[in-house]
Design a protein around this motif. Structure first.
Motif: not given
Length: 175
Positions: A115-138
């Motif tokens: 929705n921000l028209s980006l391709y990269v998002g990060v989800l983290t709880n510090f224990e894990r840091l996950s990188l997502y590449v979003v090229g289409a509507k999830p």
């Protein structure tokens, strides 16, 4: 000016603290906001992001917008961090408490990213840091897999990869 070496040192210090009191950070009483102040803000500052807007930029030009309002299907949601340049977002990050299972929130970060028209998002709880590449509507029922996940015990050995992906100058250059 922070450097790769200072980032690596900061990451090692944060990891040691998180490891030492791991059970306390996983307790139900440990809040997401506290995690952001104690671990994520220092990590992002070490990656040369002006999380606190110490440069005194006007709100619409800040490098990092905390609790950024994001319009999703006509509803206002708040992404924890939006990183960018001159008011143009480049990367969004959603934080969760260490006791949270990140997989449950994969759709949320992907939806913010899309929705921000980006391709990269990060989800983290510090224990894990996950990188997502979003090229289409999830799809809520079947969110994308993380492109890469870092575990906190590996932050020091993965410091170069983290720096290459997330340091401000590298994001500016399209990392």
């Amino acid at each position: 000016m922070p450097s790769f070496q200072s980032f690596r040192t900061t990451a090692a210090d944060l990891v040691a603290r998180f490891k030492r009191d791991f059970d306390a950070y996983h307790s139900k009483g440990y809040a997401e906001a506290t995690l952001r102040l104690q671990f994520l803000d220092p990590l992002f500052r070490a990656l040369v992001w002006d999380v606190l807007n110490e440069g005194g930029l006007p709100p619409h030009l800040c490098d990092v917008v905390v609790e950024s309002r994001t319009d999703i299907e006509g509803r206002q949601k708040r992404a924890d961090y939006v990183f960018g340049f001159g008011g143009m977002p480049k990367l969004v990050c959603e934080a969760k408490k260490p006791s949270e299972d990140l997989a449950r929130h994969a759709f949320q970060i992907q939806n913010y990213t899309y929705n921000l028209s980006l391709y990269v998002g990060v989800l983290t709880n510090f224990e894990r840091l996950s990188l997502y590449v979003v090229g289409a509507k999830p799809d809520r029922a079947c969110p994308f897999e993380a492109a890469q996940t870092f575990h906190f015990l590996d932050y020091e050995s993965d410091a170069q990869a983290l720096w290459d992906l997330f340091a401000k100058e590298n994001v500016a250059n399209g990392s």
